[in-house]
Design a protein around this motif. Structure first.
Motif, short mmCIF file in Angstrom:
data_model
loop_
_atom_site.label_atom_id
_atom_site.label_comp_id
_atom_site.label_asym_id
_atom_site.label_seq_id
_atom_site.Cartn_x
_atom_site.Cartn_y
_atom_site.Cartn_z
N GLU A 59 -1.82 -0.22 -1.07
CA GLU A 59 -1.78 -0.31 0.42
C GLU A 59 -1.26 0.99 0.98
N SER A 60 -1.74 1.39 2.24
CA SER A 60 -1.17 2.80 2.69
C SER A 60 -0.80 2.34 4.18
N VAL A 61 0.21 3.41 4.69
CA VAL A 61 0.75 3.33 5.90
C VAL A 61 0.87 4.88 6.28
N PRO A 62 -0.09 5.12 7.11
CA PRO A 62 -1.06 4.36 8.11
C PRO A 62 -2.29 4.14 7.30
N GLY A 63 -3.29 3.80 8.04
CA GLY A 63 -4.44 3.11 7.16
C GLY A 63 -5.10 4.47 6.79
N THR A 64 -6.03 4.17 5.63
CA THR A 64 -6.92 5.01 5.22
C THR A 64 -8.00 4.64 4.77
N THR A 65 -8.96 5.53 4.27
CA THR A 65 -10.46 5.07 3.75
C THR A 65 -10.04 5.78 2.16
N VAL A 66 -10.43 4.64 1.36
CA VAL A 66 -10.40 5.03 -0.19
C VAL A 66 -11.85 4.91 -0.70
N ASN A 67 -12.27 6.04 -1.41
CA ASN A 67 -13.72 6.09 -2.09
C ASN A 67 -13.46 6.35 -3.43
N GLN A 68 -14.61 5.49 -4.17
CA GLN A 68 -14.43 5.67 -5.68
C GLN A 68 -13.15 5.24 -6.36
N LEU A 69 -12.66 4.27 -6.13
CA LEU A 69 -11.65 3.71 -6.78
C LEU A 69 -11.87 3.21 -8.05
#
Length: 138
Positions: A59-69
């Motif tokens: 979870e992230s606050v504010p929103g994020t984009t996660v790449n290659q988790l």
């Protein structure tokens, strides 16, 4: 790196990318199959959340984009991008100690709580991905 327009996708290196911090309204993708598990993502400018088989993952606050988790028994690594600094919470092993690296620089060791949650803050600027590596300390 760009936002994930389809909200969640599999990458060629057996990792997941998800989230779109540019959305003004909440969006979600449900029942995304990856590695024998079902994933659900909810995302927009205020929050990004990922669940695996109904259980909390990210979870992230504010929103994020996660790449290659990429999640292993030893930890997790990913690249994250957003409009502004974010508070990120991850579900890891309960009461374990992890070394946290942000863009190759140690942020120190952190311990998870009884629920296995680890929280960290990441300084973000739009369009500039930040590499996060979290590895369990032996």
């Amino acid at each position: 790196m760009a936002v994930v327009e389809e909200l969640i996708r599999t990458e060629n290196n057996e990792s997941l990318s998800f989230g779109n911090y540019k959305l003004a309204a909440k969006a979600k993708a449900d029942n995304f199959e990856f590695g024998g598990d079902l994933y659900k993502v909810k995302t927009f400018k205020e929050i990004t959340k990922l669940e695996r088989n109904g259980m909390f993952v990210y979870e992230s606050v504010p929103g994020t984009t996660v790449n290659q988790l990429h999640v292993t028994d030893k930890g997790v690594d990913f690249k994250v991008e957003g409009l502004e600094d974010a508070q990120i919470t991850l579900e890891l092993e309960e009461q374990a100690e992890y070394q946290v690296m942000v863009n190759g620089v140690s942020a120190g060791n952190m311990k998870t709580n009884l629920g296995g949650k680890l929280s960290l803050s990441v300084e973000l600027n739009e369009g500039i991905p930040v590499a996060v590596q979290i590895e369990k300390v032996k």
